[in-house]
Design a protein around this motif. Structure first.
Motif, mmCIF file in Angstrom:
data_model
loop_
_atom_site.group_PDB
_atom_site.id
_atom_site.type_symbol
_atom_site.label_atom_id
_atom_site.label_comp_id
_atom_site.label_asym_id
_atom_site.label_seq_id
_atom_site.Cartn_x
_atom_site.Cartn_y
_atom_site.Cartn_z
ATOM 1 N N ASN A 1 0.759 -7.899 -5.051
ATOM 2 C CA ASN A 1 -0.084 -9.086 -4.935
ATOM 3 C C ASN A 1 -0.026 -9.848 -6.241
ATOM 4 O O ASN A 1 0.155 -9.270 -7.310
ATOM 5 N N GLU B 1 3.663 -23.163 2.320
ATOM 6 C CA GLU B 1 2.329 -23.683 2.078
ATOM 7 C C GLU B 1 2.212 -24.099 0.617
ATOM 8 O O GLU B 1 3.168 -23.977 -0.148
ATOM 9 N N THR C 1 7.251 -18.607 7.370
ATOM 10 C CA THR C 1 6.156 -19.295 6.688
ATOM 11 C C THR C 1 5.858 -18.505 5.427
ATOM 12 O O THR C 1 5.676 -17.284 5.490
ATOM 13 N N GLY D 1 3.173 -18.079 2.553
ATOM 14 C CA GLY D 1 1.764 -18.384 2.353
ATOM 15 C C GLY D 1 1.441 -18.979 0.997
ATOM 16 O O GLY D 1 2.187 -18.829 0.021
ATOM 17 N N SER E 1 8.004 -13.921 7.566
ATOM 18 C CA SER E 1 6.929 -14.648 6.888
ATOM 19 C C SER E 1 6.277 -13.807 5.802
ATOM 20 O O SER E 1 6.209 -12.574 5.897
ATOM 21 N N ILE E 2 5.787 -14.496 4.782
ATOM 22 C CA ILE E 2 5.140 -13.875 3.632
ATOM 23 C C ILE E 2 3.684 -14.320 3.606
ATOM 24 O O ILE E 2 3.404 -15.524 3.635
ATOM 25 N N PRO E 3 2.747 -13.373 3.544
ATOM 26 C CA PRO E 3 1.330 -13.753 3.483
ATOM 27 C C PRO E 3 0.976 -14.462 2.173
ATOM 28 O O PRO E 3 1.743 -14.455 1.205
ATOM 29 N N GLU E 4 -0.199 -15.010 2.143
ATOM 30 C CA GLU E 4 -0.728 -15.735 0.995
ATOM 31 C C GLU E 4 -0.857 -14.836 -0.237
ATOM 32 O O GLU E 4 -1.222 -13.672 -0.133
ATOM 33 N N SER F 1 2.262 -17.867 -3.012
ATOM 34 C CA SER F 1 3.215 -16.759 -3.050
ATOM 35 C C SER F 1 4.431 -17.100 -3.905
ATOM 36 O O SER F 1 4.730 -18.264 -4.153
ATOM 37 N N GLN G 1 1.258 -13.364 -2.471
ATOM 38 C CA GLN G 1 2.061 -12.163 -2.692
ATOM 39 C C GLN G 1 3.376 -12.502 -3.386
ATOM 40 O O GLN G 1 3.859 -13.623 -3.313
#
Length: 185
Positions: free
Chosen positions: A184, A135, A151, A153, A167-170, A156, A172
């Motif tokens: 974070n 992203e 994905t 985020g 996948s890695i969250p937004e 990141s 981080q």
């Protein structure tokens, strides 16, 4: 004594070579926005590659699409993306990079893997494909590997030398082999 070529002449020479390189790949089907800075890349099927505006691609980057006639696999970079030297994009499905991303040198993206059923030679096993997505505003450190179905985020960061297999969250920061949550951003 041999005279050296003035810096401004060398700069103009390199800009002309870059312009010719961009024209060549565009004639072969590469789609690119304005402001592209394109090093000496390797790309057999440029019609499956799309660069946004103001991208900078350094020397030695490989853009590989396996079945270019299928119309399903592609490599797409958003606007203002930097790709460091000797990166590899291996797409059997899709690799999609958002806007404002930084990808450091020697990073590899692979959107495929083999099954691993016992009793069948590996080279006879079926392959599976899953899209890789970065992203917007993602930074990937040097010598990372990003694997199928991942994905990453928005906002990141992935630390140098990491293998990203989930996948890695937004927002981080992840690092390691395999990559794990650090904190974070």
């Amino acid at each position: 004594m041999k005279k050296s070529i003035p810096l401004r002449i060398r700069f103009k020479y390199h800009k002309i070579k870059e312009s010719l390189r961009i024209s060549y790949y565009k004639k072969l089907g590469l789609k690119a926005g304005s402001g592209l800075k394109l090093g000496k890349i390797r790309c057999k099927w440029p019609n499956n590659v799309l660069f946004g505006s103001n991208c900078e691609i350094e020397d030695g980057v490989l853009f590989k699409t396996v079945a270019p006639w299928s119309g399903d696999n592609m490599i797409q970079l958003g606007n203002d993306v930097f790709v460091g030297a000797d990166c590899q994009f291996n797409a059997c499905a899709k690799i999609i990079i958002g806007n404002d991303c930084l990808i450091a040198s020697n990073t590899t993206f692979v959107d495929t893997s083999h099954d691993n059923v016992a009793g069948i030679p590996i080279n006879k096993q079926a392959c599976t494909f899953e899209t890789i997505t970065l992203e917007d505003d993602v930074w990937i450190g040097t010598r990372c590997a990003v694997l199928k179905g991942v994905t990453i985020g928005k906002g990141s960061i992935v630390g140098a030398g990491s293998i990203v297999n989930k996948s890695i969250p937004e927002g981080q920061i992840w690092a390691g082999v395999p990559a794990k949550f650090i904190r974070n951003r």
